[in-house]
Write a protein that holds these residues in place. Structure first.
Motif, PDB file in Angstrom:
ATOM      1  N   THR A 291     -17.040  54.947  34.629  1.00 32.33           N
ATOM      2  CA  THR A 291     -15.593  54.518  34.461  1.00 32.33           C
ATOM      3  C   THR A 291     -14.750  54.523  35.517  1.00 32.33           C
ATOM      4  O   THR A 291     -13.622  53.923  35.681  1.00 32.33           O
ATOM      5  CB  THR A 291     -15.013  54.536  33.114  1.00 32.33           C
ATOM      6  N   ASP A 292     -14.805  56.025  36.121  1.00 31.02           N
ATOM      7  CA  ASP A 292     -13.959  56.146  37.134  1.00 31.02           C
ATOM      8  C   ASP A 292     -12.543  56.754  36.550  1.00 31.02           C
ATOM      9  O   ASP A 292     -11.642  56.577  37.456  1.00 31.02           O
ATOM     10  CB  ASP A 292     -13.776  54.991  38.299  1.00 31.02           C
ATOM     11  N   SER A 293     -12.428  57.049  35.407  1.00 26.81           N
ATOM     12  CA  SER A 293     -10.881  57.205  34.800  1.00 26.81           C
ATOM     13  C   SER A 293     -11.231  58.236  33.737  1.00 26.81           C
ATOM     14  O   SER A 293     -11.849  58.050  32.617  1.00 26.81           O
ATOM     15  CB  SER A 293     -10.452  55.836  34.259  1.00 26.81           C
ATOM     16  N   ALA A 370      -2.450  60.066  37.781  1.00 24.93           N
ATOM     17  CA  ALA A 370      -3.104  59.799  36.554  1.00 24.93           C
ATOM     18  C   ALA A 370      -4.573  59.645  36.543  1.00 24.93           C
ATOM     19  O   ALA A 370      -5.125  59.736  37.460  1.00 24.93           O
ATOM     20  CB  ALA A 370      -2.243  58.325  36.231  1.00 24.93           C
ATOM     21  N   GLY A 371      -4.651  59.609  35.129  1.00 22.98           N
ATOM     22  CA  GLY A 371      -6.228  59.677  35.003  1.00 22.98           C
ATOM     23  C   GLY A 371      -7.023  58.051  35.251  1.00 22.98           C
ATOM     24  O   GLY A 371      -7.587  57.752  34.341  1.00 22.98           O
ATOM     25  N   ILE A 372      -6.641  57.408  36.166  1.00 19.36           N
ATOM     26  CA  ILE A 372      -7.205  56.217  36.349  1.00 19.36           C
ATOM     27  C   ILE A 372      -7.733  56.108  37.795  1.00 19.36           C
ATOM     28  O   ILE A 372      -7.484  57.066  38.648  1.00 19.36           O
ATOM     29  CB  ILE A 372      -5.901  55.221  36.242  1.00 19.36           C
ATOM     30  N   PRO A 373      -8.700  55.078  38.154  1.00 18.21           N
ATOM     31  CA  PRO A 373      -9.204  55.177  39.284  1.00 18.21           C
ATOM     32  C   PRO A 373      -8.272  54.879  40.555  1.00 18.21           C
ATOM     33  O   PRO A 373      -7.172  54.457  40.604  1.00 18.21           O
ATOM     34  CB  PRO A 373      -9.903  53.587  39.176  1.00 18.21           C
ATOM     35  N   VAL A 414     -16.489  58.295  45.841  1.00 21.25           N
ATOM     36  CA  VAL A 414     -16.277  59.817  45.691  1.00 21.25           C
ATOM     37  C   VAL A 414     -15.335  59.820  44.259  1.00 21.25           C
ATOM     38  O   VAL A 414     -15.265  60.860  43.762  1.00 21.25           O
ATOM     39  CB  VAL A 414     -15.186  60.008  46.891  1.00 21.25           C
ATOM     40  N   ASP A 415     -14.474  58.813  44.124  1.00 19.94           N
ATOM     41  CA  ASP A 415     -13.652  58.979  42.834  1.00 19.94           C
ATOM     42  C   ASP A 415     -14.512  59.226  41.582  1.00 19.94           C
ATOM     43  O   ASP A 415     -14.179  59.957  40.599  1.00 19.94           O
ATOM     44  CB  ASP A 415     -12.819  57.579  42.679  1.00 19.94           C
ATOM     45  N   MET A 416     -15.424  58.505  41.597  1.00 17.76           N
ATOM     46  CA  MET A 416     -16.646  58.866  40.545  1.00 17.76           C
ATOM     47  C   MET A 416     -17.020  60.250  40.105  1.00 17.76           C
ATOM     48  O   MET A 416     -17.089  60.741  39.039  1.00 17.76           O
ATOM     49  CB  MET A 416     -17.817  57.855  40.329  1.00 17.76           C
ATOM     50  N   ILE A 421     -15.836  65.694  37.331  1.00 17.06           N
ATOM     51  CA  ILE A 421     -15.712  66.939  37.433  1.00 17.06           C
ATOM     52  C   ILE A 421     -14.342  67.394  36.702  1.00 17.06           C
ATOM     53  O   ILE A 421     -14.358  68.333  36.164  1.00 17.06           O
ATOM     54  CB  ILE A 421     -15.635  67.737  39.100  1.00 17.06           C
ATOM     55  N   ASN A 422     -13.564  66.394  36.762  1.00 13.85           N
ATOM     56  CA  ASN A 422     -12.130  66.430  36.243  1.00 13.85           C
ATOM     57  C   ASN A 422     -12.416  66.385  34.695  1.00 13.85           C
ATOM     58  O   ASN A 422     -11.919  67.436  33.874  1.00 13.85           O
ATOM     59  CB  ASN A 422     -11.307  65.221  36.313  1.00 13.85           C
ATOM     60  N   VAL A 423     -13.344  65.645  34.130  1.00 12.29           N
ATOM     61  CA  VAL A 423     -13.602  65.735  32.615  1.00 12.29           C
ATOM     62  C   VAL A 423     -14.380  66.941  32.278  1.00 12.29           C
ATOM     63  O   VAL A 423     -14.071  67.438  31.143  1.00 12.29           O
ATOM     64  CB  VAL A 423     -14.271  64.209  32.131  1.00 12.29           C
TER      65      VAL A 423
HETATM   66  N1  ASP Z   1      -9.990  58.718  38.678  1.00 16.69           N
HETATM   67  C1  ASP Z   1      -9.575  59.975  38.756  1.00 16.69           C
HETATM   68  C2  ASP Z   1      -9.449  60.460  37.022  1.00 16.69           C
HETATM   69  O1  ASP Z   1      -9.302  59.516  36.566  1.00 16.69           O
HETATM   70  C3  ASP Z   1      -8.455  60.282  39.476  1.00 16.69           C
HETATM   71  C4  ASP Z   1      -8.196  60.304  40.880  1.00 16.69           C
HETATM   72  O2  ASP Z   1      -8.718  61.378  41.473  1.00 16.69           O
HETATM   73  O3  ASP Z   1      -8.155  59.351  41.398  1.00 16.69           O
HETATM   74  O4  ASP Z   1      -9.719  61.343  36.727  1.00 16.69           O
END
Ligand code: ASP
Length: 449
Positions: A291-293, A370-373, A414-416, A421-423
């Protein structure tokens, strides 16, 4: 339990099929001499279908879920001193791991130097033109976002202290809702037994949303398939040729952080077998990749942490919603690598002082994303501006903002990776905090090993 297993297999199959179909499409379109952006437009229906099938249903659940899970998390932590400990540990964990990620990224990119020699392969006029004029250009988003440190701080503070929580909820901003939910949960805790029906209500509300998440999860395999196929196909060979080495550096950094640093932290502070925990968390990690988010993944993250990761409701109800908007290890690492890489492409050497500015501002830019693409791509401007300011008076030229266009073509892939890793960072935090705030004595015993 069998349903869980089947679902995990289906998500995995969707992911792999997405990668394969994506590469086949990429090869096919490449033979017709189309650029990545052109391919992306041609098969936009794949992204639209993925949005309808997976992203929108997940997003529909975010705000009610964030509110309910934070209220339930806070009321069940109860004791204010424990709450203070949980809050402080969580924030320290977020910032410490993000900072370590940034330092790792800065170290890798300054040692490997992927930006050297790239300038000969790039048509700068075209990059500038595309950045400023194309339909998908991030220029508009960047114009609306804060560009300096002061603006970034005040933007975050305004979200942390909202004046209209319903307005924020309507706009889909989780941070203001989290603040209100923390305060509301504290008030319920303070009132104790007198408001037990309200606490029970939110508990039931939370369970109902979790059941909905369980249903939406069955859409994940097909959603992930569509989104991954679209991303890979629209990569375009020309983008990879110029910035392939940069991608390798970011992905290597993410792998080191995800497979070594965070597991070590989990092992030391969570006393958990990190790789077994990672394996159990795969539905959330694969959804993040697809989802990239982080925000769209949040419903799956909370559900997986509680049902398969044995994380407490107290820990996951608090650490995961907050983490999905604040704690972004992957984004922090990426911001540092990308900015230093762009300075390298322009032949501008950064001294220690400028690198320190990158480290500090990349952490803040990740918090502000924000946690969005593509959110990280937009907040990267803060880092570039801060470094430009620190270079003033040194005689070195500034890096133009449109240089971000150089990495645009590969940003989605790269975002995916960074979102995964964020999650993962959020999940590791929830597992660690479960030791401090278990739901019951059994869980405490399990968490203490
Ligand atoms: N897409 C990332 C996320 O939702 C945020 C980003 O680095 O653009 O965690």
């Amino acid at each position: 339990m069998r349903g869980h297993k089947l679902l995990n297999i289906l998500i995995f199959v969707g992911l792999i099929a997405g990668v394969i179909v994506g590469f086949l499409l990429l090869k096919w379109f490449d033979s017709q001499d189309l650029t990545g952006a052109e391919i992306g437009q041609k098969i936009k229906w794949l992204a639209t279908a993925g949005d309808l099938i997976l992203i929108r249903p997940l997003k529909m659940l975010i705000i009610p879920l964030v509110f309910a899970s934070v209220v339930v998390g806070i009321t069940s932590i109860g004791d204010p001193s424990r709450l203070g400990l949980v809050g402080t540990t969580t924030i320290v964990y977020y910032f410490a791991t993000m900072f370590v990620a940034v330092v790792l990224g800065a170290f890798l990119v300054t040692s490997i130097r992927p930006g050297d020699g790239v300038s000969q392969k790039i048509d700068f006029d075209q990059v500038r033109e595309t950045f400023e004029n194309s339909d998908t250009s991030p220029k508009k988003k960047i114009e609306g976002a804060p560009k300096d440190l002061g603006g970034a701080w005040s933007n975050i503070l305004r979200q942390v202290i909202p004046d209209n929580v319903l307005g924020a909820a309507v706009e889909g901003q989780p941070l203001p809702v989290i603040t209100f939910a923390i305060l509301f949960g504290l008030a319920l805790g303070f009132l104790g037994d007198r408001v037990k029906p309200a606490v029970d209500f939110f508990e039931a509300f939370f369970q109902a949303i979790m059941t909905l998440v369980g249903w939406v999860l069955w859409l994940t395999p097909i959603g992930v398939f569509l989104l991954v196929a679209w991303t890979i196909a629209s990569l375009g060979g020309e983008a990879i040729a110029a910035v392939g080495k940069y991608m390798i550096v970011v992905i290597t950094g993410l792998i080191i952080h995800g497979f070594l640093t965070l597991p070590l932290v989990l092992f030391l502070f969570g006393q958990t077998n990190p790789y077994r925990f990672m394996w159990r968390m795969r539905p959330a990690l694969m959804t993040a990749f697809g989802t990239d988010s982080s925000s769209a993944t949040l419903p799956v993250t909370i559900r997986t942490a509680e049902t398969e990761g044995e994380c407490s409701k107290r820990a996951s109800g608090f650490v995961l919603p907050l983490g999905s908007t604040i704690n972004m290890d992957g984004t922090a690492l990426y911001e540092a690598v990308a900015v230093i890489f762009l300075f390298q492409v322009f032949g501008i050497e950064l001294g220690f002082e400028a690198l320190a500015v990158v480290a500090l501002t990349a952490t803040l830019a990740a918090v502000g994303a924000a946690g969005i693409p593509s959110a990280g791509l937009v907040t990267m401007v803060i880092v570039i501006q801060a470094v430009n300011t620190s270079l003033a008076g040194t005689g070195k030229p500034e890096l133009p903002i449109w240089s971000i266009g150089i990495i645009l073509g590969v940003d989605r892939i790269v975002d995916m990776c960074r979102t995964t890793i964020n999650v993962w960072g959020d999940l590791v935090g929830a597992k660690i905090i479960t030791r401090i705030a278990p739901d019951d004595e059994d869980q405490r015993a399990a968490a203490m090993g």
